[in-house]
Scaffold this motif. Sequence first.
Motif, PDB file in Angstrom:
ATOM      1  N   ALA A  75      36.509  42.560  33.382  1.00 12.69           N
ATOM      2  CA  ALA A  75      37.808  43.175  33.640  1.00 12.69           C
ATOM      3  C   ALA A  75      38.785  42.928  32.506  1.00 12.69           C
ATOM      4  O   ALA A  75      39.668  43.738  32.239  1.00 12.69           O
ATOM      5  CB  ALA A  75      38.383  42.637  34.944  1.00 12.69           C
ATOM      6  N   SER A  76      38.613  41.813  31.817  1.00  9.74           N
ATOM      7  CA  SER A  76      39.546  41.497  30.742  1.00  9.74           C
ATOM      8  C   SER A  76      39.381  42.450  29.565  1.00  9.74           C
ATOM      9  O   SER A  76      40.166  42.461  28.632  1.00  9.74           O
ATOM     10  CB  SER A  76      39.338  40.061  30.273  1.00  9.74           C
ATOM     11  OG  SER A  76      39.580  39.190  31.349  1.00  9.74           O
ATOM     12  N   ARG A  77      38.348  43.254  29.632  1.00  7.22           N
ATOM     13  CA  ARG A  77      38.162  44.258  28.596  1.00  7.22           C
ATOM     14  C   ARG A  77      38.965  45.512  28.911  1.00  7.22           C
ATOM     15  O   ARG A  77      38.955  46.466  28.141  1.00  7.22           O
ATOM     16  CB  ARG A  77      36.684  44.623  28.501  1.00  7.22           C
ATOM     17  CG  ARG A  77      35.845  43.414  28.151  1.00  7.22           C
ATOM     18  CD  ARG A  77      34.374  43.738  28.273  1.00  7.22           C
ATOM     19  NE  ARG A  77      33.575  42.558  27.944  1.00  7.22           N
ATOM     20  CZ  ARG A  77      32.271  42.458  28.141  1.00  7.22           C
ATOM     21  NH1 ARG A  77      31.628  43.478  28.666  1.00  7.22           N
ATOM     22  NH2 ARG A  77      31.626  41.374  27.814  1.00  7.22           N
TER      23      ARG A  77
ATOM     24  N   PHE B  21      30.696  48.125  28.269  1.00 11.71           N
ATOM     25  CA  PHE B  21      32.008  48.066  27.610  1.00 11.71           C
ATOM     26  C   PHE B  21      32.196  46.690  26.990  1.00 11.71           C
ATOM     27  O   PHE B  21      31.881  45.680  27.609  1.00 11.71           O
ATOM     28  CB  PHE B  21      33.123  48.329  28.620  1.00 11.71           C
ATOM     29  CG  PHE B  21      33.066  49.702  29.195  1.00 11.71           C
ATOM     30  CD1 PHE B  21      33.729  50.752  28.590  1.00 11.71           C
ATOM     31  CD2 PHE B  21      32.309  49.961  30.332  1.00 11.71           C
ATOM     32  CE1 PHE B  21      33.661  52.031  29.119  1.00 11.71           C
ATOM     33  CE2 PHE B  21      32.231  51.239  30.858  1.00 11.71           C
ATOM     34  CZ  PHE B  21      32.904  52.276  30.248  1.00 11.71           C
ATOM     35  N   THR B  22      32.679  46.664  25.758  1.00 11.31           N
ATOM     36  CA  THR B  22      32.888  45.389  25.078  1.00 11.31           C
ATOM     37  C   THR B  22      34.338  45.262  24.635  1.00 11.31           C
ATOM     38  O   THR B  22      35.108  46.215  24.724  1.00 11.31           O
ATOM     39  CB  THR B  22      32.003  45.297  23.823  1.00 11.31           C
ATOM     40  OG1 THR B  22      32.423  46.324  22.911  1.00 11.31           O
ATOM     41  CG2 THR B  22      30.537  45.478  24.165  1.00 11.31           C
ATOM     42  N   MET B  71      39.679  47.125  38.645  1.00  4.54           N
ATOM     43  CA  MET B  71      38.726  46.080  38.257  1.00  4.54           C
ATOM     44  C   MET B  71      39.491  44.832  37.829  1.00  4.54           C
ATOM     45  O   MET B  71      39.143  43.713  38.210  1.00  4.54           O
ATOM     46  CB  MET B  71      37.886  46.619  37.099  1.00  4.54           C
ATOM     47  CG  MET B  71      36.874  45.656  36.576  1.00  4.54           C
ATOM     48  SD  MET B  71      35.278  45.917  37.320  1.00  4.54           S
ATOM     49  CE  MET B  71      34.358  44.701  36.398  1.00  4.54           C
ATOM     50  N   TRP B  72      40.529  45.042  37.035  1.00  8.54           N
ATOM     51  CA  TRP B  72      41.340  43.924  36.582  1.00  8.54           C
ATOM     52  C   TRP B  72      41.985  43.229  37.776  1.00  8.54           C
ATOM     53  O   TRP B  72      42.014  42.004  37.872  1.00  8.54           O
ATOM     54  CB  TRP B  72      42.416  44.417  35.604  1.00  8.54           C
ATOM     55  CG  TRP B  72      43.379  43.345  35.218  1.00  8.54           C
ATOM     56  CD1 TRP B  72      43.192  42.394  34.273  1.00  8.54           C
ATOM     57  CD2 TRP B  72      44.651  43.089  35.801  1.00  8.54           C
ATOM     58  NE1 TRP B  72      44.272  41.564  34.228  1.00  8.54           N
ATOM     59  CE2 TRP B  72      45.191  41.966  35.155  1.00  8.54           C
ATOM     60  CE3 TRP B  72      45.397  43.705  36.829  1.00  8.54           C
ATOM     61  CZ2 TRP B  72      46.438  41.439  35.482  1.00  8.54           C
ATOM     62  CZ3 TRP B  72      46.636  43.174  37.153  1.00  8.54           C
ATOM     63  CH2 TRP B  72      47.145  42.065  36.490  1.00  8.54           C
ATOM     64  N   GLU B  73      42.462  44.050  38.685  1.00  6.32           N
ATOM     65  CA  GLU B  73      43.137  43.511  39.860  1.00  6.32           C
ATOM     66  C   GLU B  73      42.179  42.664  40.701  1.00  6.32           C
ATOM     67  O   GLU B  73      42.510  41.549  41.108  1.00  6.32           O
ATOM     68  CB  GLU B  73      43.650  44.681  40.691  1.00  6.32           C
ATOM     69  CG  GLU B  73      45.051  44.491  41.179  1.00  6.32           C
ATOM     70  CD  GLU B  73      45.492  45.675  41.986  1.00  6.32           C
ATOM     71  OE1 GLU B  73      45.163  46.820  41.593  1.00  6.32           O
ATOM     72  OE2 GLU B  73      46.146  45.472  43.021  1.00  6.32           O
ATOM     73  N   LEU B  74      41.009  43.222  40.957  1.00  8.43           N
ATOM     74  CA  LEU B  74      40.026  42.491  41.752  1.00  8.43           C
ATOM     75  C   LEU B  74      39.630  41.192  41.059  1.00  8.43           C
ATOM     76  O   LEU B  74      39.525  40.143  41.684  1.00  8.43           O
ATOM     77  CB  LEU B  74      38.781  43.353  41.969  1.00  8.43           C
ATOM     78  CG  LEU B  74      38.973  44.581  42.840  1.00  8.43           C
ATOM     79  CD1 LEU B  74      37.706  45.427  42.853  1.00  8.43           C
ATOM     80  CD2 LEU B  74      39.328  44.169  44.259  1.00  8.43           C
ATOM     81  N   ALA B  75      39.448  41.265  39.744  1.00  9.25           N
ATOM     82  CA  ALA B  75      38.972  40.103  39.007  1.00  9.25           C
ATOM     83  C   ALA B  75      40.014  39.007  38.941  1.00  9.25           C
ATOM     84  O   ALA B  75      39.686  37.829  38.860  1.00  9.25           O
ATOM     85  CB  ALA B  75      38.556  40.511  37.605  1.00  9.25           C
ATOM     86  N   SER B  76      41.288  39.405  38.967  1.00  7.83           N
ATOM     87  CA  SER B  76      42.344  38.408  38.849  1.00  7.83           C
ATOM     88  C   SER B  76      42.407  37.532  40.086  1.00  7.83           C
ATOM     89  O   SER B  76      43.108  36.541  40.127  1.00  7.83           O
ATOM     90  CB  SER B  76      43.683  39.091  38.617  1.00  7.83           C
ATOM     91  OG  SER B  76      43.616  39.828  37.422  1.00  7.83           O
ATOM     92  N   ARG B  77      41.643  37.923  41.076  1.00 10.70           N
ATOM     93  CA  ARG B  77      41.583  37.093  42.268  1.00 10.70           C
ATOM     94  C   ARG B  77      40.539  36.001  42.129  1.00 10.70           C
ATOM     95  O   ARG B  77      40.361  35.187  43.021  1.00 10.70           O
ATOM     96  CB  ARG B  77      41.242  37.969  43.478  1.00 10.70           C
ATOM     97  CG  ARG B  77      42.247  39.079  43.676  1.00 10.70           C
ATOM     98  CD  ARG B  77      41.784  40.012  44.770  1.00 10.70           C
ATOM     99  NE  ARG B  77      42.752  41.088  44.948  1.00 10.70           N
ATOM    100  CZ  ARG B  77      42.539  42.166  45.676  1.00 10.70           C
ATOM    101  NH1 ARG B  77      41.373  42.316  46.292  1.00 10.70           N
ATOM    102  NH2 ARG B  77      43.449  43.085  45.799  1.00 10.70           N
ATOM    103  N   ALA B  78      39.841  35.997  40.994  1.00 11.96           N
ATOM    104  CA  ALA B  78      38.796  34.994  40.780  1.00 11.96           C
ATOM    105  C   ALA B  78      39.395  33.610  40.806  1.00 11.96           C
ATOM    106  O   ALA B  78      40.214  33.260  39.974  1.00 11.96           O
ATOM    107  CB  ALA B  78      38.090  35.245  39.458  1.00 11.96           C
ATOM    108  N   ALA B  79      38.973  32.808  41.727  1.00 16.34           N
ATOM    109  CA  ALA B  79      39.561  31.497  41.936  1.00 16.34           C
ATOM    110  C   ALA B  79      39.372  30.526  40.766  1.00 16.34           C
ATOM    111  O   ALA B  79      40.340  29.872  40.379  1.00 16.34           O
ATOM    112  CB  ALA B  79      39.016  30.894  43.231  1.00 16.34           C
TER     113      ALA B  79
END
Lengths: 247, 247
Positions: A75-77, B21-22, B71-79
């Motif tokens: 996601a950071s991409r 994606f990179t 995707m970014w939003e969901l991932a930012s919930r990563a504890a």
Amino acid sequence: MPRTATGESSLARAVRILESFTLDEPELTVSEVARRAGLPLATASRIVGQLVEYGLLGRGPGREVRVGFRMWELASRAAPTRSLRNAAMPYLEDLHAVVGHHAQLAVLQGDEVVFLERLSARDAVVNYSEIAGRLPPHISSSGVVLMAYGPAELQERVLARPLESWTAETITTPDRLRATLDQVRRRGYALLAGHVHRDATGIAVPVRNGLGEVVAALSVIVPNDARAVSAVPALLAAARGIGRSLR
Amino acid sequence: MPRTATGESSLARAVRILESFTLDEPELTVSEVARRAGLPLATASRIVGQLVEYGLLGRGPGREVRVGFRMWELASRAAPTRSLRNAAMPYLEDLHAVVGHHAQLAVLQGDEVVFLERLSARDAVVNYSEIAGRLPPHISSSGVVLMAYGPAELQERVLARPLESWTAETITTPDRLRATLDQVRRRGYALLAGHVHRDATGIAVPVRNGLGEVVAALSVIVPNDARAVSAVPALLAAARGIGRSLR
DNA sequence: CGGACCCTCCCATCCATTGAGAGGGTGTTT
DNA sequence: AAACACCCTCTCAATGGATGGGAGGGTCCG
């Protein structure tokens, strides 16, 4: 009894599973996931197992499931967030150093305000916004700025909906919201004292890209007192700097 | 000719698509995605379409595809990322304000170093690390610290592999790496001058949680000159502060 | 205006996906 | 120590959603 109740792709289900994790509850059991995603336990267990295998989900020391590190990495991409964040970060730091408390960067997503970044002092006043957290636009200074400079349809949609109240100061009538938006456009900034929490004042300004379009809101949260307004020049200057960095 | 070449779940394919994606190429065409993920164009087109529908991918103004906001939003919930980041951020800011240039927070993931957060001055020396970017552990000061205090198996695995060289100063022999790790453990910090780029010095210290386990590396990148070592006390103090915030 | 790319849709085929239930955990209450 | 209330994973036959070559239609460039 195979394939019966479906009518949806496995991908859709996987996404529903990912969406069952929230900011408040980042760790869930498989059963809980199944319940939230509306899936049979066996199915949820299987898909969670796969997502863990691919790294999109991770497991804690027990059996609890959480969003995985790989997900964060992928996601950071995300380009939209990255370029804006990179441009804004130095200014956000300076702003935070000078004004103290909270300094934040927010964008519009759907009809809601999402906070991309937040810098907070350890002894700062309360703040309900969280990174990746969402707020309805009429609540916060960032939201009001994004509304004021946003598409007309957005304003109509928000004005047509009931306006949730958080404190005695929250804007709850369409007329008052309309007047506030006018004022924001005239002044070039939004200052909402006690709308989110009675002890906090939010001040926000628009961030424009090279084309003059408003792409984000820059805001600070300070104590709800008379000195609050003194943060406005620093905000305006920082917003201009970010705009310049965006080319 | 349906279902022939498969033997894998659609979910696996979707993840492969997300992984194409990179950091360097965050925007791809559908054809490019198909090529990278090793999928037929029609299949890639269909899955990309679904991922866009679910918000995990997004489309730019043309037809190009990128990682989506959701995707970014969901991932930012990563504890795991969140708690460490929240604890570290205030100290990282102070460190950056005092030392200047780059201040970073890194963790070990697999056998590589991943940077969780980076604060950079606008006029800072070069820095190849990127947020969510990966580096081999022997290259950077953060990596050496994480190795020195990391599991013995990791050290063995890295020592067994060929050590990629970036500059004339890069550690390229297992003996020298072993000696460096010993030195880091004795001194409590790593100082690598010119290992990543000849004009930059990296200095890193371990961040310990409440149990005394090393969970991250805190580092700064400064110009490669004699004053570099003066950043060490500030780093050590900040690392202690972060550790305390982690309870 | 030809050539080289792009991308989406179609559709007959069929294998990966499905979910009830069995089997086996762990932790708390009786 | 038994009963209870949760957890979770695996199995397996049936099947409908996923598959991918190709058609059709874009855009760009020289």
